[in-house]
Scaffold this motif. Structure first.
Motif, PDB file in Angstrom:
ATOM      1  N   GLN A   1       0.833  -1.044  -0.072  1.00  8.04           N
ATOM      2  CA  GLN A   1       0.070   0.008   0.092  1.00  8.04           C
ATOM      3  C   GLN A   1       0.905   1.040  -0.026  1.00  8.04           C
ATOM      4  O   GLN A   1       1.536   1.337   0.978  1.00  8.04           O
TER       5      GLN A   1
ATOM      6  N   ARG B   1       1.846   5.224   0.633  1.00  3.24           N
ATOM      7  CA  ARG B   1       1.364   6.219   1.348  1.00  3.24           C
ATOM      8  C   ARG B   1       1.187   7.492   0.190  1.00  3.24           C
ATOM      9  O   ARG B   1       1.714   8.625   0.652  1.00  3.24           O
TER      10      ARG B   1
ATOM     11  N   PHE C   1       7.161  15.354   9.597  1.00  2.00           N
ATOM     12  CA  PHE C   1       8.189  15.746  10.264  1.00  2.00           C
ATOM     13  C   PHE C   1       8.662  16.951  10.584  1.00  2.00           C
ATOM     14  O   PHE C   1       8.366  17.653   9.258  1.00  2.00           O
ATOM     15  N   GLU C   2       9.067  17.566  11.327  1.00  2.00           N
ATOM     16  CA  GLU C   2       9.311  18.863  11.803  1.00  2.00           C
ATOM     17  C   GLU C   2      10.249  19.557  10.858  1.00  2.00           C
ATOM     18  O   GLU C   2      10.190  20.669  10.421  1.00  2.00           O
ATOM     19  N   GLY C   3      11.239  18.741  10.343  1.00  2.00           N
ATOM     20  CA  GLY C   3      12.207  19.255   9.286  1.00  2.00           C
ATOM     21  C   GLY C   3      11.741  19.321   7.875  1.00  2.00           C
ATOM     22  O   GLY C   3      12.511  20.021   7.130  1.00  2.00           O
ATOM     23  N   VAL C   4      10.475  18.887   7.544  1.00  2.00           N
ATOM     24  CA  VAL C   4      10.414  19.030   6.247  1.00  2.00           C
ATOM     25  C   VAL C   4       9.519  20.444   5.780  1.00  2.00           C
ATOM     26  O   VAL C   4       8.538  20.653   6.378  1.00  2.00           O
TER      27      VAL C   4
ATOM     28  N   GLY D   1      17.983  23.448  -2.148  1.00  2.00           N
ATOM     29  CA  GLY D   1      18.361  22.065  -2.052  1.00  2.00           C
ATOM     30  C   GLY D   1      18.075  21.294  -3.626  1.00  2.00           C
ATOM     31  O   GLY D   1      17.512  21.885  -4.276  1.00  2.00           O
ATOM     32  N   SER D   2      18.282  19.909  -3.478  1.00  6.36           N
ATOM     33  CA  SER D   2      18.266  19.322  -4.762  1.00  6.36           C
ATOM     34  C   SER D   2      16.714  19.198  -5.080  1.00  6.36           C
ATOM     35  O   SER D   2      16.039  19.015  -6.440  1.00  6.36           O
TER      36      SER D   2
ATOM     37  N   ARG E   1      15.565  21.972  -6.826  1.00  4.22           N
ATOM     38  CA  ARG E   1      16.009  22.304  -7.928  1.00  4.22           C
ATOM     39  C   ARG E   1      15.548  21.465  -9.062  1.00  4.22           C
ATOM     40  O   ARG E   1      15.686  21.346 -10.405  1.00  4.22           O
TER      41      ARG E   1
ATOM     42  N   TYR F   1      23.663  21.252 -11.512  1.00  2.00           N
ATOM     43  CA  TYR F   1      24.080  20.226 -10.396  1.00  2.00           C
ATOM     44  C   TYR F   1      23.787  18.714 -11.210  1.00  2.00           C
ATOM     45  O   TYR F   1      22.786  18.579 -11.838  1.00  2.00           O
ATOM     46  N   SER F   2      24.409  17.553 -10.470  1.00  2.18           N
ATOM     47  CA  SER F   2      23.987  16.338 -10.743  1.00  2.18           C
ATOM     48  C   SER F   2      22.744  16.063 -10.326  1.00  2.18           C
ATOM     49  O   SER F   2      22.548  16.125  -9.043  1.00  2.18           O
ATOM     50  N   PRO F   3      21.484  15.684 -10.997  1.00  2.64           N
ATOM     51  CA  PRO F   3      20.182  15.327 -10.444  1.00  2.64           C
ATOM     52  C   PRO F   3      20.441  14.112  -9.473  1.00  2.64           C
ATOM     53  O   PRO F   3      21.329  13.324  -9.808  1.00  2.64           O
ATOM     54  N   LEU F   4      19.958  13.881  -8.422  1.00  2.00           N
ATOM     55  CA  LEU F   4      20.079  12.911  -7.301  1.00  2.00           C
ATOM     56  C   LEU F   4      19.644  11.342  -7.862  1.00  2.00           C
ATOM     57  O   LEU F   4      20.273  10.476  -7.962  1.00  2.00           O
ATOM     58  N   PRO F   5      18.606  11.394  -8.631  1.00  2.00           N
ATOM     59  CA  PRO F   5      17.940   9.933  -9.255  1.00  2.00           C
ATOM     60  C   PRO F   5      19.171   9.480  -9.950  1.00  2.00           C
ATOM     61  O   PRO F   5      19.870  10.039 -11.059  1.00  2.00           O
ATOM     62  N   LEU F   6      19.442   8.083  -9.870  1.00  2.00           N
ATOM     63  CA  LEU F   6      20.336   7.509 -10.552  1.00  2.00           C
ATOM     64  C   LEU F   6      20.020   7.402 -11.933  1.00  2.00           C
ATOM     65  O   LEU F   6      20.978   7.398 -13.032  1.00  2.00           O
TER      66      LEU F   6
END
Lengths: 400, 400
Positions: A120, A122, A172-175, A237-238, A241, A299-304
């Protein structure tokens, strides 16, 4: 900047494309799914199909079951009332209603072949594709009770759409507060599918979607950001962007449908910008094709897999440019359409077994031989072929 | 089958490698992290570092904070008691204890730069890397209270390890009973790190790990399956066929450490098989390098990035083959070591800015210019360089 041709869309050219897509859709794509996907034992469809259609995994991915049931319902209503298309849709709908839909309105992401829940998400997307299927099948079968069910399910989706803690996400508080393009975008498509002619009933929801989509489209950089702050400003951050050109192009034509229907020039221009900017930013001048992801600042995107060329952004770009050309008559929109068509037929099409490959590397080599997988089913390819074929056959004016 | 050279590991050759790794580790890898990663304002380390070390995202990925704190603690204990290394470890440990560790023993996956929680995985690995760091730092600082804390945290991890509903996963009826190699594998490493000389206290847990690892290693196909049924039989579908060569090779050397320490010939052979078979299956004869994933029966693996060459499987293979060679003296193990060394220094190393690139495409081109990202930090590269350098400097016999 994509290298675009100078040819124009005269009637003979349009007819050539229409016949090409007709052949591809009805002779090579739909037969693949009709032949290989039905699970006559347990109902529903297999969607992990190898190059030649052999089932290589029996897991049923519900995004794709919903989308396939929608596609065959749509073809039955919009193309021809073939009993076997309605029967194909029913095979999916019955399985989905029996096994995938939970009593609380949530819908499982994956099931075993015989319908036991495996996972399932989320998120709200499985529910969206389920409701799309329900609505179109209800219309195909003229089933008012089922239509009501789809409308009520859409109400539930609205209530979850912008607060995923309601579908099990922890907050979460940091999001940082943010919104993703995917949500207003899919809702615009869903309202189009569920509401049909009664779309005025959804005026408030539509206006909210228009408002939200607009926040992702930044004129100063000519970019469509996938995730932005609630006021539309860019996030650090990434994540802030990240660009997803195919997604923005798809959102563009969802929006263009509404602009056309509501005769809203502001939305028309917004949708044009989304498609043109994203296509220009996303096209790989060296090897051709649209990148899966990009970083707005290089920058290099994070997804591989960021540099891969996936089938679906090309499907979206094909129809989006053709649609835009009917509205603008501008050579650059037609040229972009032809460029995508050429890339698709050079790289994704499989003349031997039908359907298209889904995944190419940056240099446009096929990386995955299968035709169906966890995120690829009977949906993007037939949808875009049908949309383009239909548009080419009902050309809005006769200027050329 | 990898093309292997015929050279041998005489003392001069070994010394050449030792000097090369010493230079790479102490002059080009560690300085990169020492210079660019510390967050002097909030504590902890930045781990999203661009090619030249610039921070491109301030999110703190706790897998990597734990691993970096472990690495500097280890260097302090095992190489030289440099105060700046202990200070670097302390910077991470203090931040982790203050912000990442929850009172119930769970550890957040990501935090903002100033320590606010962003995401919590429903897995046990963040906890594992946190405990590793705690244990090694406790030993480096001779802090008995902290050692006890690490031991107690390890107990908690044992209690969760084989039932992830205890860390928030839902259990669905359609998921077949299964086990993944990752769990007994990381536990073997964790016991080595936490227990130190008191490993006899963990005899029961170790025996269970040995037993479980063995179930993934199938002599009939000479393959190490990532996910198997509880009795070791193969599971249907893509999950059951998935191979992760780098993972199996890493598990191989974790196990080989125990085989050597316990003088268990059965484990020694099992570990050798894991490394050799996975290397042979995983090596790309056409372009060189180890694939990230493979399908045991030749279907296309589901992960989009399956054909990429990642730095860490090559780190694991470098040390695993060198270690195996000290035990077997067989030319094929040495040749495999040299083949991996060559591939690494041809493709991953960055002579300009230090550290290694992490991600190459199938043809061995760099796809991501960054040196640190969500899953790459100050860990695999310095760990393997240190392990190899240490082994080359403490060669077990003098037969050559």
């Amino acid at each position: 900047m994509p290298q675009l041709s100078e040819s124009t869309a005269d009637a003979a050219t349009r007819d050539r494309y229409r016949r090409k897509y007709e052949h591809e859709l009805f002779e090579r794509v739909l037969p693949f799914w009709e032949r290989h996907s039905p699970d006559r034992k347990h109902g529903g469809y297999f969607n992990c199909l190898d190059r030649d259609g052999a089932v290589y995994d029996t897991t049923k991915y519900i995004w794709l079951l919903g989308r396939q049931a929608w596609m065959f319902s749509k073809l039955y209503r919009a193309v021809e009332q073939k009993p076997e298309w309605l029967e194909m849709a029913r095979l999916g709908i019955d399985f989905l209603r029996k096994h995938a839909a939970r009593s609380d309105g949530r819908v499982y992401f994956t099931l075993t072949a015989d319908g036991k829940p495996v996972y399932q998400q989320r998120k709200i997307f499985t529910e969206c594709f389920y409701v799309m299927a329900l609505a179109e099948y209800a219309r195909a079968t003229d089933d008012a009770r089922l239509s009501r069910e789809a409308e009520k399910s859409l109400e539930k989706i609205f209530s979850w759409a912008y607060d995923w803690t309601k579908v099990g996400r922890e907050a979460f508080e940091g999001v940082p507060p943010s919104q993703i393009l995917a949500v207003p975008m899919i809702l615009l498509n869903l309202i189009e599918e569920v509401a049909g002619e009664d779309y005025h009933l959804y005026q408030i929801e539509m206006d909210e979607c228009f408002q939200r989509v607009k926040l992702h489209v930044h004129a100063d950089t000519q970019k469509v950001y996938e995730t932005v702050a609630p006021d539309g400003s860019r996030l650090d951050g990434s994540t802030g962007r990240l660009l997803n050109p195919g997604h923005a192009i798809e959102a563009g034509w969802f929006l263009q449908h509404w602009a056309r229907r509501l005769q809203r020039d502001d939305l028309r221009q917004l949708a044009l910008d989304m498609v043109r900017w994203s296509y220009r930013n996303g096209w790989d001048d060296e090897h051709g094709g649209l990148y899966y992801f990009l970083d707005a600042e290089g920058y290099s995107p994070l997804p591989l897999d960021w540099s891969m060329k996936l089938w679906w952004p090309h499907c979206e770009a094909l129809y989006a440019h053709l649609l835009d050309y009917t509205l603008t008559g501008e050579a650059s929109d037609w040229a972009a359409f032809e460029q995508v068509d050429r890339y698709i037929f050079d790289h994704f099409v499989d003349p031997d077994h039908g359907e298209w490959y889904g995944y190419l590397d940056r240099e446009s080599h096929v990386t995955h031989r299968f035709k169906g997988g966890p995120y690829k089913g009977c949906f993007h390819v037939p949808r875009t072929l049908w949309l383009c074929w239909d548009l080419l056959g009902n050309w809005p004016d006769s200027e050329s």
